[in-house]
Scaffold this active site. Structure first.
Site, mmCIF file in Angstrom:
data_model
loop_
_atom_site.group_PDB
_atom_site.id
_atom_site.type_symbol
_atom_site.label_atom_id
_atom_site.label_comp_id
_atom_site.label_asym_id
_atom_site.label_seq_id
_atom_site.Cartn_x
_atom_site.Cartn_y
_atom_site.Cartn_z
ATOM 1 N N ASP A 1 0.758 5.107 1.957
ATOM 2 C CA ASP A 1 0.158 5.615 2.956
ATOM 3 C C ASP A 1 -0.535 6.929 2.415
ATOM 4 O O ASP A 1 -0.065 7.549 1.500
ATOM 5 C CB ASP A 1 1.028 6.248 4.222
ATOM 6 C CG ASP A 1 1.809 5.037 4.827
ATOM 7 O OD1 ASP A 1 1.331 4.028 4.932
ATOM 8 O OD2 ASP A 1 2.974 5.344 5.498
ATOM 9 N N HIS B 1 0.582 -1.240 0.053
ATOM 10 C CA HIS B 1 0.035 0.088 0.099
ATOM 11 C C HIS B 1 1.010 1.269 -0.123
ATOM 12 O O HIS B 1 2.107 0.999 0.194
ATOM 13 C CB HIS B 1 -1.072 0.049 1.228
ATOM 14 C CG HIS B 1 -0.134 0.074 2.562
ATOM 15 N ND1 HIS B 1 0.505 -0.814 3.089
ATOM 16 C CD2 HIS B 1 0.338 1.342 3.198
ATOM 17 C CE1 HIS B 1 1.326 -0.364 4.317
ATOM 18 N NE2 HIS B 1 0.880 0.945 4.359
ATOM 19 N N ARG C 1 6.730 -8.927 15.999
ATOM 20 C CA ARG C 1 7.249 -7.620 15.740
ATOM 21 C C ARG C 1 6.243 -6.512 15.754
ATOM 22 O O ARG C 1 5.124 -6.836 15.969
ATOM 23 C CB ARG C 1 7.621 -7.697 14.332
ATOM 24 C CG ARG C 1 7.982 -6.407 13.677
ATOM 25 C CD ARG C 1 8.407 -6.478 12.083
ATOM 26 N NE ARG C 1 8.968 -5.321 11.658
ATOM 27 C CZ ARG C 1 8.306 -4.442 10.877
ATOM 28 N NH1 ARG C 1 7.169 -4.803 10.649
ATOM 29 N NH2 ARG C 1 8.842 -3.381 10.461
ATOM 30 N N HIS D 1 4.948 0.233 -0.176
ATOM 31 C CA HIS D 1 5.693 -0.751 0.788
ATOM 32 C C HIS D 1 4.642 -1.843 1.355
ATOM 33 O O HIS D 1 3.308 -1.774 1.146
ATOM 34 C CB HIS D 1 6.134 0.224 1.941
ATOM 35 C CG HIS D 1 5.223 1.154 2.704
ATOM 36 N ND1 HIS D 1 4.640 2.098 2.244
ATOM 37 C CD2 HIS D 1 4.722 1.013 4.133
ATOM 38 C CE1 HIS D 1 3.612 2.440 2.971
ATOM 39 N NE2 HIS D 1 3.668 2.065 4.068
HETATM 40 C C1 LIG Z 1 -4.725 8.544 9.097
HETATM 41 C C2 LIG Z 1 -4.920 7.327 8.894
HETATM 42 C C3 LIG Z 1 -3.736 6.589 7.934
HETATM 43 C C4 LIG Z 1 -4.491 5.231 7.456
HETATM 44 C C5 LIG Z 1 -5.748 5.537 7.850
HETATM 45 C C6 LIG Z 1 -5.981 6.542 8.966
HETATM 46 C C7 LIG Z 1 -5.818 5.547 10.575
HETATM 47 C C8 LIG Z 1 -5.256 4.481 10.025
HETATM 48 C C9 LIG Z 1 -3.910 4.300 9.065
HETATM 49 C C10 LIG Z 1 -3.604 3.061 8.410
HETATM 50 C C11 LIG Z 1 -2.737 2.486 9.325
HETATM 51 C C12 LIG Z 1 -1.901 1.043 8.439
HETATM 52 C C13 LIG Z 1 -2.034 1.108 7.164
HETATM 53 C C14 LIG Z 1 -2.992 2.342 6.449
HETATM 54 C C15 LIG Z 1 -3.110 1.928 4.851
HETATM 55 C C16 LIG Z 1 -4.443 1.427 7.108
HETATM 56 O O1 LIG Z 1 -5.261 0.418 6.569
HETATM 57 O O2 LIG Z 1 -4.663 1.986 8.187
HETATM 58 C C17 LIG Z 1 -3.235 3.211 6.955
HETATM 59 C C18 LIG Z 1 -4.023 4.343 6.594
HETATM 60 C C19 LIG Z 1 -3.601 5.272 5.344
HETATM 61 O O3 LIG Z 1 -2.274 5.589 5.196
HETATM 62 O O4 LIG Z 1 -4.368 5.161 4.388
HETATM 63 O O1 LIG Z 2 5.267 -2.367 10.153
HETATM 64 C C1 LIG Z 2 5.896 -1.672 9.299
HETATM 65 O O2 LIG Z 2 6.955 -1.600 9.106
HETATM 66 C C2 LIG Z 2 4.965 -0.763 8.109
HETATM 67 C C3 LIG Z 2 3.750 -0.386 8.854
HETATM 68 C C4 LIG Z 2 2.831 0.774 7.664
HETATM 69 O O3 LIG Z 2 3.158 0.600 6.550
HETATM 70 C C5 LIG Z 2 1.818 1.329 8.317
HETATM 71 O O4 LIG Z 2 1.676 1.524 9.251
HETATM 72 O O5 LIG Z 2 1.181 2.055 7.201
HETATM 73 FE FE LIG Z 3 2.335 2.203 5.663
#
Ligand SMILES: C=C1C[C@]23C[C@H]1CC[C@H]2[C@@]12CCC[C@@](C)(C(=O)O1)[C@H]2[C@@H]3C(=O)O
Ligand SMILES: O=C(O)CCC(=O)C(=O)O
Ligand SMILES: [Fe+2]
Length: 346
Positions: free
Chosen positions: A230, A228, A295, A285
């Site tokens: 961010d 994905h 982890r 990533h």
């Molecule tokens: C501010 C954010 C950023 C979110 C959504 C919201 C809260 C949780 C974050 C994450 C965290 C894990 C990867 C991700 C891809 C997910 O699934 O939830 C992130 C997402 C994003 O970067 O889109």
């Molecule tokens: O665990 C990791 O190294 C990546 C976590 C991540 O990509 C995320 O929280 O958006």
């Molecule tokens: Fe991420």
């Protein structure tokens, strides 16, 4: 004024995409979590390098920090920072509080389960519905005002240390993120007005994501976090001294980014990619898992308030993305994931 949490309300998730597996209770990878085989430990030339160059590591006290940060964002979409001023004791504390949370029995963690329309609390990653297999992962999202209530659910008599550490960590991350954003904007040579917009970014709280990847009996058949980008401007990631993060390099493939003690990773998210008019790639990533270690990673997402307008910076002749609010982008991303950026291209 709307909040980022509200931006998720229009795109409810189904429960099986929110409730993680009870990892304490499984000895084999169930079919629901079996991904096509991949070699989680087999990266070209080992770590943090694509065979030609290495991911930049930048000392924030370097006199050339602006150029270095700008170049790293442009060539890798990621950099490692040292001399960032976040005490290593706090980095250790946030890891151990996260471990304390994820070691709780499943039924205890379930008390803080994210609601189908919510953003904060315990659960699987938001991106889960886009993949046919589930991830070897559980998360806890801190956003908005739910921290104390959630901590009380988890530890009725002993919730303060968790809240203190998370609040302190979030505060330090916010300060570091805003400093990094200023460096990044300076490297792009933006207008004064755009510099002021960066100050308004500071009005949003951002989000803190605790990630847990339990040890896995068959790490090559499971995925910790699926590929994905961010969504926000930048992410600051604390890998907690355990390998697992992989980044995708064009022409090379997946390479592992090994943790360096005390250092933090910073990556470009979709909104900064848009603001930079695609000059900075949004880092693609994923996280892989391993057989022996549980982890933990901690990610801080820094972005503008939900109602803030995001668009490519103005000195450009030809913007390649349209202007939209953060809330609008989050909603498009929640519905289309990887197609989101192409849907807003001009
Ligand atoms: C501010 C954010 C950023 C979110 C959504 C919201 C809260 C949780 C974050 C994450 C965290 C894990 C990867 C991700 C891809 C997910 O699934 O939830 C992130 C997402 C994003 O970067 O889109
Ligand atoms: O665990 C990791 O190294 C990546 C976590 C991540 O990509 C995320 O929280 O958006
Ligand atoms: Fe991420």
């Amino acid at each position: 004024m709307s909040t980022l949490s509200e931006a998720y309300k229009d795109n409810p998730l189904q429960l099986h995409h929110i409730i993680p597996l009870d990892f304490h209770s499984v000895q084999v990878v169930p079919d629901s979590h079996l991904w096509p085989h991949h070699d989680s430990q087999d990266f070209p030339s080992g770590v943090t390098s694509d065979g030609h160059s290495s991911m930049p590591s930048i000392d924030l006290s370097d006199p050339n920090v602006v150029e270095l940060v700008g170049h790293a964002c442009q060539t890798w979409g990621m950099l490692q920072v040292t001399n960032h001023g976040v005490p290593s004791s706090l980095l250790d504390d946030v890891e151990s509080e996260a471990r304390r949370l994820f070691s709780l029995p499943a039924q205890q963690k379930m008390k803080t389960l994210r609601s189908p329309v919510g953003a904060a609390g315990y659960g699987s990653a938001r991106i889960s519905p886009f993949f046919s297999k589930l991830m070897w992962h559980e998360g806890f999202t801190i956003m908005g005002s739910s921290l104390v209530d959630h901590a009380r659910e988890l530890w009725p008599h002993d919730y303060e240390s968790f809240c203190d550490v998370m609040e302190d960590y979030q505060k330090k991350m916010k300060a570091l993120a805003s400093r990094l954003l200023l460096l990044i904007l300076k490297s792009l040579d933006v207008t004064e007005e755009e510099m002021n917009w960066a100050a308004s970014v500071h009005e949003s709280e951002g989000a803190l994501q605790l990630n847990s990847y339990p040890s896995c009996p068959d790490p090559n058949s499971a995925i910790g976090l699926a590929p994905h980008t961010d969504s926000m401007l930048i992410t600051i990631l604390h890998q907690c001294n355990t390998n697992g993060l992989q980044i995708f390099r064009d022409g090379v493939g997946w390479i592992s980014v090994s943790p360096a003690a005390g250092a933090l990773l910073v990556n470009v998210g979709d909104l900064l990619h848009i603001f930079s008019n695609a000059r900075f790639p949004a880092l693609y990533h994923r996280a892989v898992v391993n057989q022996t270690r549980h982890r933990i990673s901690v990610a801080y997402f820094y972005g503008p308030p939900a109602d803030s307008q995001v668009k490519p910076f103005v000195k450009l002749e030809c913007p390649c993305y349209r202007s939209l609010t953060v809330k609008e982008y989050v909603s498009i991303k929640a519905q289309h994931l990887e197609q989101a950026l192409s849907l807003i291209r001009i």
